[in-house]
Design an enzyme around this catalytic site. Sequence first.
Site, short mmCIF file in Angstrom:
data_model
loop_
_atom_site.label_atom_id
_atom_site.label_comp_id
_atom_site.label_asym_id
_atom_site.label_seq_id
_atom_site.Cartn_x
_atom_site.Cartn_y
_atom_site.Cartn_z
N ASP A 120 51.11 50.95 81.83
CA ASP A 120 51.51 52.20 81.42
C ASP A 120 50.40 53.31 80.94
O ASP A 120 50.57 54.37 81.53
CB ASP A 120 52.73 52.28 80.44
CG ASP A 120 52.31 51.46 78.99
OD1 ASP A 120 51.02 50.89 78.99
OD2 ASP A 120 53.01 51.40 78.28
N THR A 122 47.17 53.29 81.97
CA THR A 122 46.33 53.64 83.05
C THR A 122 47.13 54.51 83.76
O THR A 122 46.73 55.67 84.53
CB THR A 122 45.91 52.34 84.04
OG1 THR A 122 45.26 51.63 83.04
CG2 THR A 122 45.28 52.89 85.14
N ASP A 145 52.98 41.69 80.93
CA ASP A 145 54.04 42.15 79.73
C ASP A 145 55.29 42.43 80.59
O ASP A 145 56.48 42.41 79.96
CB ASP A 145 53.68 43.18 78.93
CG ASP A 145 52.44 43.14 78.12
OD1 ASP A 145 52.07 41.80 78.10
OD2 ASP A 145 51.80 43.85 77.85
O1 F6P Z 1 49.30 44.20 77.77
C1 F6P Z 1 48.75 42.92 78.23
C2 F6P Z 1 48.24 42.26 77.01
O2 F6P Z 1 47.75 40.90 77.45
C3 F6P Z 1 49.31 42.27 75.66
O3 F6P Z 1 50.44 41.24 76.02
C4 F6P Z 1 48.41 41.69 74.73
O4 F6P Z 1 49.08 42.15 73.47
C5 F6P Z 1 47.51 42.59 74.74
O5 F6P Z 1 47.36 42.91 76.11
C6 F6P Z 1 46.11 41.99 74.46
O6 F6P Z 1 44.96 42.91 74.85
P1 F6P Z 1 43.53 42.76 74.65
O7 F6P Z 1 43.14 42.03 75.81
O8 F6P Z 1 42.54 44.13 74.38
O9 F6P Z 1 43.43 42.00 73.36
#
Ligand code: F6P
Length: 366
Positions: A120, A122, A145
């Site tokens: 969302d 991007t 997600d």
């Molecule tokens: O949006 C994907 C996701 O993996 C989420 O499920 C999680 O909360 C977040 O990204 C983790 O983000 P990062 O890779 O920045 O730790």
Amino acid sequence: MKRIRRLGILTGGGDCPGLNAVIRAVVKTAALRYNAEVVGIRDGFRGLVENDTRPLGFDDVSGILPRGGTILGTSNRHNPFQYPVLDADGNRTGFSDRSADAAATVETEKLDVLVAIGGDGTQTLANELHKQYGIPVVGVPKTIDNDIGGTDLTFGFDTAVAIATEAVDRLHSTAESHHRIMVLEVMGRYAGWIALEAGIAGGGDVILIPEIPFDMNLVARKIRDREKRGKRFSLIVVAEGSRQVDGELVVARKVQDPSDPIRLGGISRFVGDAIEDLTGIESRYTILGHVQRGGSPTAFDRLLATRFGYHAMETAVDGLFGHMVGLQGTKIVATPIAEAVAVPRKVAPDGDIVKTAMALGTSFGF
Ligand code: F6P
């Protein structure tokens, strides 16, 4: 029909399995069907703002279909409208609007379309560039997600569910041997899709999701009922964004980053400790983390990503800029990005999947 001679492609936000399959499908469709060139933009919007690109031909995409991650690199910290300003030592000193530089790259590189693959965040940024500068953007939704509108499913989700299900299966045997409660924390941010589907597929006894705030006493009741029936172990699958009724989100860390200031994580520890205190049954917790996002995509995700890539090119040829491709039923359709990102796609607490789990005795802690 719009003549597309040259197109740019970027992957933004967190990575997920299937990104390379989209890149490959775009490059192949562009070359074989439209004799068009593809320019790969490195690290999402960073490469667009800084004009850091590479040509992408057949050889570059050969063999990448089963590979996780993205050959282009990605970033969730380079918002063109709020771009980090760094000092000589690389420390961030503030932010500036570099959106005009992003638009300039599209001009310099003579891009007839910019394909933005991302979640969302991007999609919202790509749409803003489209609205403010008339950049011809086509969006491709991705995220483990599964929380973006305009599509029934995002690629990456099926792989994450498969990995999380395997984790539940593995915890099952050790839970049973030790007569313990095992709590598995999965990702999903503020949506409970991964927990719900992996929880059902792995036969979880309790599934906790953000869409249904839970009561620990009711979770404990479910565990005690199982014990009365001779089941001396239990499996709880909890989504990272879940919280108790009237409770707070459990945050691993807050950071000074306007695009993503909250890092979720740790709810499983709270649930594990609380359930041990309430039931007297020993418990352990596991945070699955980025394992869910790594490695090779499932066949389903490869297929969906490939269909998205092909249709992104067709959407560009149809001149439907500011649109995002998505799966609706069995068809791939284009939806205005603004519509797709307006409301996140969440689990319906009274929907069929939750009802199915409840009919089988799964507790959601309410
Ligand atoms: O949006 C994907 C996701 O993996 C989420 O499920 C999680 O909360 C977040 O990204 C983790 O983000 P990062 O890779 O920045 O730790």
